[in-house]
Structures are given as structure tokens and as C-alpha cells.
Design a protein around this motif. Structure first.
Motif, short mmCIF file in Angstrom:
data_model
loop_
_atom_site.label_atom_id
_atom_site.label_comp_id
_atom_site.label_asym_id
_atom_site.label_seq_id
_atom_site.Cartn_x
_atom_site.Cartn_y
_atom_site.Cartn_z
N ILE A 36 0.58 -1.09 -0.23
CA ILE A 36 -0.27 0.11 0.33
C ILE A 36 1.03 1.66 0.56
N MET A 37 1.68 1.53 1.09
CA MET A 37 2.99 2.64 0.90
C MET A 37 3.77 2.72 0.02
N LEU A 38 4.31 1.43 -1.09
CA LEU A 38 4.84 1.82 -1.57
C LEU A 38 3.79 2.28 -3.16
N ASN A 39 2.44 1.58 -3.17
CA ASN A 39 1.98 2.15 -4.15
C ASN A 39 1.18 4.01 -3.91
N GLU A 40 1.12 3.97 -2.92
CA GLU A 40 0.58 5.38 -2.64
C GLU A 40 1.60 6.64 -3.44
N GLU A 41 2.90 6.41 -3.09
CA GLU A 41 4.14 6.78 -2.89
C GLU A 41 4.47 6.82 -4.63
N ALA A 42 3.97 5.22 -5.23
CA ALA A 42 3.84 5.55 -6.46
C ALA A 42 3.49 6.60 -7.61
N ALA A 43 2.29 6.76 -6.35
CA ALA A 43 0.39 7.44 -7.44
C ALA A 43 1.76 8.95 -7.14
N THR A 44 1.92 9.52 -6.17
CA THR A 44 2.58 10.81 -5.97
C THR A 44 3.90 11.09 -6.28
N ALA A 45 4.10 9.82 -6.87
CA ALA A 45 6.29 10.34 -8.06
C ALA A 45 5.15 11.53 -8.51
N PRO A 46 6.76 12.81 -8.55
CA PRO A 46 6.91 13.36 -9.72
C PRO A 46 6.82 12.91 -11.08
N GLN A 47 5.75 13.00 -11.96
CA GLN A 47 6.43 12.73 -13.51
C GLN A 47 6.45 13.55 -14.73
N GLN A 48 7.82 13.30 -15.29
CA GLN A 48 8.95 13.68 -16.22
C GLN A 48 8.31 13.33 -17.96
N PRO A 49 7.54 13.84 -18.00
CA PRO A 49 7.47 13.16 -19.98
C PRO A 49 8.55 13.18 -20.03
N ALA A 50 8.64 12.01 -21.03
CA ALA A 50 9.85 11.85 -22.61
C ALA A 50 10.16 13.05 -23.01
N VAL A 51 8.70 13.17 -23.49
CA VAL A 51 8.78 14.23 -24.10
C VAL A 51 7.25 14.36 -24.43
N PRO A 52 6.68 15.84 -25.25
CA PRO A 52 5.61 15.98 -24.98
C PRO A 52 4.59 14.83 -25.16
N LEU A 53 3.67 14.24 -24.61
CA LEU A 53 3.11 13.22 -25.00
C LEU A 53 1.69 12.96 -25.74
N VAL A 54 0.79 14.61 -25.70
CA VAL A 54 -0.88 14.80 -26.05
C VAL A 54 0.12 14.96 -27.47
N PRO A 55 0.78 15.53 -28.53
CA PRO A 55 0.92 15.84 -29.80
C PRO A 55 1.17 14.39 -29.58
N LEU A 56 2.69 13.82 -29.42
CA LEU A 56 2.56 12.50 -29.55
C LEU A 56 1.78 11.61 -30.33
#
Length: 238
Positions: A93-113
Motif C-alpha cells: 500500500i505504501m509503495l503504491n501510494e508513493e508511486a501514485a504521487t511521484a512527480p512524472q516527467q514526460p520523456a517528450v510532450p505526450l499529447v501531441p505525439l
């Protein structure tokens, strides 16, 4: 990979290290999780971090870290003996809670791709060894959930990579032959899964593995997923 060439009609992406830059996301996750699980005891955090290939002093993962391609369940199995006061269930539960709030940095702009790929009639899927709930949280935060036809975590009922279950489920969901789909990932687990499913494979360098590691299992190694449209043009897919 040899054999008859088919037009690419589907792309199945790994999430961490592929859609999102691995280091930017998971180094922050590791620091937050390890600090939380030992209530700030840095010496214990360092010991637990070492067990999963994370160096608290440098804030970096080893290239063979379990976190790179492992599932939360596998991570919990390694960590649980080091935290006897916490059940495996609570640890997950703790692993998944921290994963869910981990800051995400897209590798490239995802929406247009992704929008561009869908406009060309290409089906899109996600197959991750993360749990499905935090995976969906990450995709939602990036505003791309609705651009995918299929999303599966290791706990979605199809197993985890390097087994091909998630990828075959994607193929079935979008009514395509595996030969019409390309698996895109940053680890050998991703590429082994793609090959086992009968798909072509693309390796990307936004994870921890280098081109030397990915090339033997990939039809092509790209800098990042932003180079996929150009590669597809060479395959007669766009």
C-alpha cells in the motif's frame, strides 16, 4: 528480427523510462518512500535502498536495480524482511501510494505525439510492471489516459513482463495480430516480452539501459519515443 514485414497498426508502450523519464520520476520516489518507511532514519533508509539498488548518498539507481523493471510485489518481497514491523500488504500500500504521487516527467510532450499517432489509425496501449492504479494516476496527470486503447499493470490479470501476457491482451483488445504491433520499452524485460509475444520491438534510451544492452533485443534503438513517427515512416506505417 527476420521474416515478413507487416505495417505497424499498434504500439504498446512501457510506462516508466519510456513514456516518462525514469530518473526524473523514480529517484524522487525512492527518496520519498525510503524516508517515509523508516520514519527518517537515514542509516536504515540507506540499507533498504541498497537492497533495491538505490544509493541514498547519490540519489541514483544502479543499472541493475530491481526497481527498473521489477513489480511492486517483487520490490516488497525484497524489502519486507528488512522492515519486520510492517506487513507485506501494508508495505505494498505504501509503495503504491508513493508511486501514485511521484512527480512524472514526460520523456517528450505526450499529447501531441500520441494524438498524432492515433490520427494515423494506430492503436495505443500501455503495459507496465507498475500497479495499474498508480499507472492510471500518472497517465491522468499527464492528460493522456483517453489516448490509450488499453492500459495494464502487473496486477491487471495478465501477469508482468518479461512474460507476454499484457501484450497479447492488448493485441486481443484492439483486434490486431502481434505481428502488426511494436512493443516500445527501455528495459530488457520490455523487449523480451515483445519478442515472446511475436511483436517487433523498439528500445529507447530514456531509462537506465544503454544502447549496447537494448540493441540485441530491439529492431531499432531510438533516443526517445519522439523519434517513433520518423521510424514508422521508414516502415510504410504512416
Amino acid at each position: 528480427m527476420t521474416g515478413k514485414s507487416f505495417a505497424v497498426k499498434g504500439l504498446c508502450f512501457d510506462k516508466d523510462g519510456t513514456l516518462f523519464d525514469f530518473s526524473a520520476t523514480w529517484e524522487a520516489w525512492a527518496l520519498a518512500f525510503l524516508t517515509r518507511v523508516v520514519a527518517g532514519d537515514r542509516a536504515r533508509a540507506s540499507t533498504i535502498g541498497a537492497a533495491i539498488g538505490f544509493d541514498m548518498a547519490t540519489g541514483k539507481f544502479a543499472r541493475d536495480s530491481l526497481v527498473i523493471a521489477g513489480t511492486p510485489g517483487e520490490i516488497a518481497d525484497v524489502i519486507a524482511p528488512l522492515i519486520p514491523g510492517l506487513s507485506r500488504v501494508d508495505l505494498l500500500i505504501m509503495l503504491n501510494e508513493e508511486a501514485a504521487t511521484a512527480p512524472q516527467q514526460p520523456a517528450v510532450p505526450l499529447v501531441p505525439l500520441l494524438t498524432g499517432l492515433r490520427a494515423q489509425g494506430i492503436a495505443l496501449g500501455v503495459a507496465t510492471n507498475d500497479s495499474e492504479t498508480p499507472a492510471r494516476a500518472h497517465l491522468a496527470a499527464a492528460g493522456v489516459t483517453d489516448l490509450f486503447d488499453f492500459i495494464a499493470g502487473y496486477d491487471s490479470g495478465y501477469g508482468g513482463k518479461p512474460a507476454p501476457g499484457q501484450l497479447l491482451a492488448f493485441a486481443a483488445a484492439v483486434n490486431l495480430s502481434p505481428a502488426q504491433i511494436v512493443m516500445v520499452g527501455d528495459s530488457t524485460h520490455d523487449l523480451h516480452a515483445g519478442r515472446a509475444a511475436g511483436m517487433r520491438t523498439i528500445g529507447v534510451l530514456t531509462g537506465a539501459a544503454g544502447a549496447d544492452v537494448l540493441a540485441p533485443l530491439a529492431d531499432v534503438v531510438l533516443r526517445d519515443i519522439g523519434e517513433i513517427p520518423g521510424w514508422l515512416e521508414t516502415q510504410g506505417a504512416l
